[in-house]
Scaffold this motif. Structure first.
Motif, PDB file in Angstrom:
ATOM      1  N   GLN A 159       5.760 -39.067 -35.783  1.00  0.00           N
ATOM      2  CA  GLN A 159       5.102 -38.436 -34.640  1.00  0.00           C
ATOM      3  C   GLN A 159       6.136 -38.037 -33.587  1.00  0.00           C
ATOM      4  OE1 GLN A 159       2.349 -41.147 -32.813  1.00  0.00           O
ATOM      5  NE2 GLN A 159       3.930 -42.528 -32.072  1.00  0.00           N
ATOM      6  N   ARG A 160       5.698 -37.171 -32.708  1.00  0.00           N
ATOM      7  CA  ARG A 160       6.504 -36.709 -31.585  1.00  0.00           C
ATOM      8  C   ARG A 160       5.647 -36.758 -30.318  1.00  0.00           C
ATOM      9  NH1 ARG A 160      10.281 -36.961 -34.523  1.00  0.00           N
ATOM     10  NH2 ARG A 160      11.978 -35.472 -34.871  1.00  0.00           N
ATOM     11  N   ARG A 161       6.140 -37.442 -29.317  1.00  0.00           N
ATOM     12  CA  ARG A 161       5.535 -37.422 -27.985  1.00  0.00           C
ATOM     13  C   ARG A 161       6.362 -36.472 -27.121  1.00  0.00           C
ATOM     14  NH1 ARG A 161       1.812 -41.445 -27.245  1.00  0.00           N
ATOM     15  NH2 ARG A 161       1.802 -43.124 -28.799  1.00  0.00           N
ATOM     16  N   LEU A 162       5.761 -35.389 -26.707  1.00  0.00           N
ATOM     17  CA  LEU A 162       6.481 -34.298 -26.052  1.00  0.00           C
ATOM     18  C   LEU A 162       6.613 -34.569 -24.555  1.00  0.00           C
ATOM     19  CD1 LEU A 162       4.653 -31.378 -27.875  1.00  0.00           C
ATOM     20  CD2 LEU A 162       6.748 -32.566 -28.565  1.00  0.00           C
TER      21      LEU A 162
ATOM     22  N   ASP B 229      10.370 -30.304 -37.292  1.00  0.00           N
ATOM     23  CA  ASP B 229      10.996 -31.617 -37.095  1.00  0.00           C
ATOM     24  C   ASP B 229      10.175 -32.719 -37.757  1.00  0.00           C
ATOM     25  OD1 ASP B 229      12.956 -30.361 -35.657  1.00  0.00           O
ATOM     26  OD2 ASP B 229      12.058 -30.788 -33.698  1.00  0.00           O
ATOM     27  N   LEU B 230       8.856 -32.656 -37.618  1.00  0.00           N
ATOM     28  CA  LEU B 230       8.011 -33.670 -38.251  1.00  0.00           C
ATOM     29  C   LEU B 230       8.111 -33.604 -39.770  1.00  0.00           C
ATOM     30  CD1 LEU B 230       4.748 -33.449 -36.103  1.00  0.00           C
ATOM     31  CD2 LEU B 230       6.428 -35.295 -36.112  1.00  0.00           C
ATOM     32  N   ALA B 231       8.138 -32.406 -40.337  1.00  0.00           N
ATOM     33  CA  ALA B 231       8.262 -32.273 -41.782  1.00  0.00           C
ATOM     34  C   ALA B 231       9.587 -32.812 -42.277  1.00  0.00           C
ATOM     35  CB  ALA B 231       8.090 -30.805 -42.184  1.00  0.00           C
ATOM     36  N   ALA B 232      10.665 -32.569 -41.526  1.00  0.00           N
ATOM     37  CA  ALA B 232      11.970 -33.112 -41.918  1.00  0.00           C
ATOM     38  C   ALA B 232      11.969 -34.635 -41.841  1.00  0.00           C
ATOM     39  CB  ALA B 232      13.062 -32.522 -41.029  1.00  0.00           C
ATOM     40  N   ASP B 233      11.367 -35.184 -40.786  1.00  0.00           N
ATOM     41  CA  ASP B 233      11.275 -36.649 -40.699  1.00  0.00           C
ATOM     42  C   ASP B 233      10.447 -37.221 -41.843  1.00  0.00           C
ATOM     43  OD1 ASP B 233      12.752 -36.433 -38.412  1.00  0.00           O
ATOM     44  OD2 ASP B 233      11.059 -36.685 -37.034  1.00  0.00           O
ATOM     45  N   MET B 234       9.325 -36.582 -42.167  1.00  0.00           N
ATOM     46  CA  MET B 234       8.490 -37.056 -43.267  1.00  0.00           C
ATOM     47  C   MET B 234       9.240 -36.986 -44.593  1.00  0.00           C
ATOM     48  SD  MET B 234       5.672 -38.306 -44.402  1.00  0.00           S
ATOM     49  CE  MET B 234       4.609 -38.210 -42.957  1.00  0.00           C
TER      50      MET B 234
ATOM     51  N   ASP C 176       9.357 -31.622 -49.869  1.00  0.00           N
ATOM     52  CA  ASP C 176      10.098 -30.444 -49.425  1.00  0.00           C
ATOM     53  C   ASP C 176       9.563 -30.036 -48.057  1.00  0.00           C
ATOM     54  OD1 ASP C 176      11.503 -28.162 -49.092  1.00  0.00           O
ATOM     55  OD2 ASP C 176      10.716 -27.104 -50.840  1.00  0.00           O
ATOM     56  N   SER C 177      10.383 -30.186 -47.037  1.00  0.00           N
ATOM     57  CA  SER C 177       9.932 -29.909 -45.672  1.00  0.00           C
ATOM     58  C   SER C 177       9.611 -28.431 -45.476  1.00  0.00           C
ATOM     59  CB  SER C 177      11.001 -30.357 -44.676  1.00  0.00           C
ATOM     60  OG  SER C 177      12.241 -29.692 -44.926  1.00  0.00           O
ATOM     61  N   ALA C 178      10.362 -27.537 -46.111  1.00  0.00           N
ATOM     62  CA  ALA C 178      10.097 -26.105 -45.948  1.00  0.00           C
ATOM     63  C   ALA C 178       8.744 -25.731 -46.568  1.00  0.00           C
ATOM     64  CB  ALA C 178      11.221 -25.285 -46.589  1.00  0.00           C
ATOM     65  N   HIS C 179       8.454 -26.320 -47.705  1.00  0.00           N
ATOM     66  CA  HIS C 179       7.169 -26.044 -48.351  1.00  0.00           C
ATOM     67  C   HIS C 179       6.009 -26.564 -47.500  1.00  0.00           C
ATOM     68  CE1 HIS C 179       4.335 -25.259 -51.510  1.00  0.00           C
ATOM     69  NE2 HIS C 179       4.065 -26.533 -51.706  1.00  0.00           N
ATOM     70  N   ILE C 180       6.179 -27.733 -46.905  1.00  0.00           N
ATOM     71  CA  ILE C 180       5.134 -28.303 -46.050  1.00  0.00           C
ATOM     72  C   ILE C 180       4.914 -27.436 -44.817  1.00  0.00           C
ATOM     73  CG2 ILE C 180       4.544 -30.293 -44.624  1.00  0.00           C
ATOM     74  CD1 ILE C 180       6.021 -32.047 -46.631  1.00  0.00           C
TER      75      ILE C 180
END
Length: 541
Positions: free
Chosen positions: A280-283, A299-304, A342-346
């Motif tokens: 998660q991200r708290r902005l 960023d979330l997809a890369a972290d996942m 794959d973060s790009a696919h997500i």
């Protein structure tokens, strides 16, 4: 100064607390779960409709479970659906969902740990909870059982519960004992377990049907009669010789009796909840526009992807939550055809689901959660990434088509339990669970390629019921040099007309080494038509 009761031994000399097992029997879990899920759609009076769960078999749909109304009108488990509908024409049939039932039971097992440190599945419709040294937190074991019944009643599930020193004794008391009153459903550690359960039928020992039939033929109908044989010594030796080759506990009544009495341990496998990957991200400042939203999503997809890679898993279902400043939560879900990290696919798939997002006064928190994961090795991930780069990934293609066109616009073939080759396959959405397959159909060898429709051929054969010698197909004549068969397949009488004919399938090989799968439709003199016809239905490797 501390004063201690002299009648109690020192704490170091006291042994561990006696083991206490809570057995929960969820009567017709599947029917209750279905009724709760469908009640809002069916509206008032849905409970008054007769409903059954059916499973496909080789002889047609068979009833697996029935609700109270259906049972009162004659529908019983094990009955064919056609027979039940002669008694109750308004009977509603719902396909059974074993995978969904097990998933619901696992979730209930995790939730049932409120009464003990661990819980285990008691398939197909029960739970076992360890409540050792826990009952005093509820005011005693009778109040613990009352709490169990009250909470399950609020969830709309009927339950029968019992507490005993062993899992087998608790199961027997919950399924076959008088478990309506709390005190009747409790076996204290000082009770003689076999004596308390002596009046229960031998089915309380969790035995297989053929073993129960043998015991009934021997005149042993209750646990007390079986225990009497055991106490006699010679009777136990006779039963031991009869069941000496039965290694499974469910096939050996003496072993089950020893497990109930606690003389033989019974291993249990606890259900351990798995934590789902979540990032998660708290902005610092709420975002209202699409461009920064895509950056946070990346960023979330890369972290996942990093979390899944560390766990050696891939995501099949992802949930993206968007928390707005005004407190409203927007959720976007994504289901994938194959596990991926794959973060790009997500990001590409989620990007098509964020076009209609109304940010309002701004989004202050974003959370990405993988609610369904599967094991995936690094090597497999590298192969799939390469395929995606070159545009040859089938899973990625299915995901894109499903996201753009909808889940109903894409279908995939799945196996279906039928002896007839042209009916052994059905089409369903790619994200729908596969139907349960029938293991007895797996031993049949099928050709590598089946024709869309069986094509007629002209065959010469030596005898009326013999194998073919030569046949003509698509203008070419083939001489048969090797034959394997026949494999006879009868018509499906519950859906065919009375004029349907038997099929005799042959695997043949011609002089050029090509192999075919042909069949004769009908027999001479079967009274269902003239001379038999021959068809070619498949090509073998």
């Amino acid at each position: 100064m501390t004063v201690r009761d002299a009648s109690l031994p020192p704490r170091s000399l006291q042994g561990p607390p006696p083991r206490r097992i809570l057995s929960l029997w969820l009567a017709q879990l599947a029917i209750d779960r279905w009724r709760l899920a469908e009640n809002c759609r069916l509206g008032e009076g849905a409970d008054a409709a007769p409903v059954v769960l059916i499973a496909e078999t080789a002889h047609g749909p068979r009833i697996e479970a029935a609700n109270a109304v259906g049972s009162a009108q004659g529908a019983q488990p094990g009955m064919m659906l056609a027979d039940a509908r002669t008694l109750c024409p308004s009977l509603r049939a719902v396909p059974v969902d074993p995978a969904g039932d097990r998933d619901a039971l696992e979730k209930l097992a995790i939730w049932a740990r409120r009464w003990g440190p661990w819980s285990a599945l008691d398939l197909p419709d029960g739970l076992l909870v360890d409540v050792t040294a826990v009952a005093h937190l509820f005011g005693g074991e009778p109040k613990l059982l009352a709490d169990v019944r009250a909470i399950f009643a609020r969830r709309g599930l009927g339950v029968r519960a019992a507490i005993a020193p062993t899992a087998g004794a608790a199961w027997a008391l919950a399924h076959h004992g008088a478990a309506k009153a709390p005190h009747d459903a409790i076996l204290s550690p000082d009770d003689d377990i076999v004596a308390r359960l002596s009046g229960l039928p031998v089915a309380a020992l969790r035995l297989e049907d053929d073993v129960l039939l043998v015991l009934r033929r021997l005149g042993l109908k209750t646990v007390g009669q079986l225990a009497g044989v055991e106490d006699g010594g010679e009777g136990r030796d006779a039963l031991q010789r009869r069941f000496r080759n039965r290694k499974s506990p469910s096939a050996n009544p003496l072993l089950r009796l020893d497990q109930i009495a606690g003389r033989v341990p019974e291993p249990l496998l606890p259900v351990v909840p798995r934590d789902m990957p979540l990032v998660q991200r708290r902005l610092a400042e709420p975002i209202r526009h699409r461009h920064p939203l895509d950056h946070v999503l990346a960023d979330l997809a890369a972290d996942m992807a990093r979390v899944l890679e560390g766990r050696g898993e891939g995501a099949r279902r992802l949930e993206l939550g968007l928390w707005r400043v005004d407190g409203e939560v927007l959720v976007r879900r994504l289901e994938l055809a194959a596990a991926t990290r794959d973060s790009a696919h997500i990001c590409k798939l989620f990007g098509e689901k964020l076009d209609d997002v109304d940010a309002g006064f701004g989004i202050e928190t974003m959370r990405l959660r993988a609610s369904w994961v599967e094991t995936r090795s690094l090597t497999q991930g590298d192969i799939e990434t390469t395929a995606e780069t070159h545009g040859t990934s089938l899973a990625a293609c299915i995901d894109r088509l499903t996201t753009r066109l909808g889940a109903k616009a894409v279908a995939r073939p799945v196996l279906y339990g039928s002896h007839l080759p042209e009916r052994a396959q059905r089409w369903q959405p790619p994200l729908a669970p596969e139907p349960p397959s029938q293991g007895e159909l797996r031993f049949h060898a099928r050709p590598l390629k089946l024709l869309d429709r069986a094509e007629p051929i002209a065959v010469l054969y030596a005898t009326p019921d013999g194998y073919p010698q030569r046949f003509r197909w698509r203008g070419a004549v083939h001489d048969v040099v090797r034959v394997e068969g026949p494999e006879r397949i009868a018509p499906e009488w519950w859906r065919e007309r009375s004029t349907a004919r038997l099929r005799d399938y042959y695997r043949i090989e011609d002089r050029e080494g090509r192999r075919y799968w042909i069949y004769r439709n009908g027999l001479i003199g079967d009274g269902r038509g003239g001379a038999p016809d021959w068809f070619l239905q498949g090509l073998c490797a």
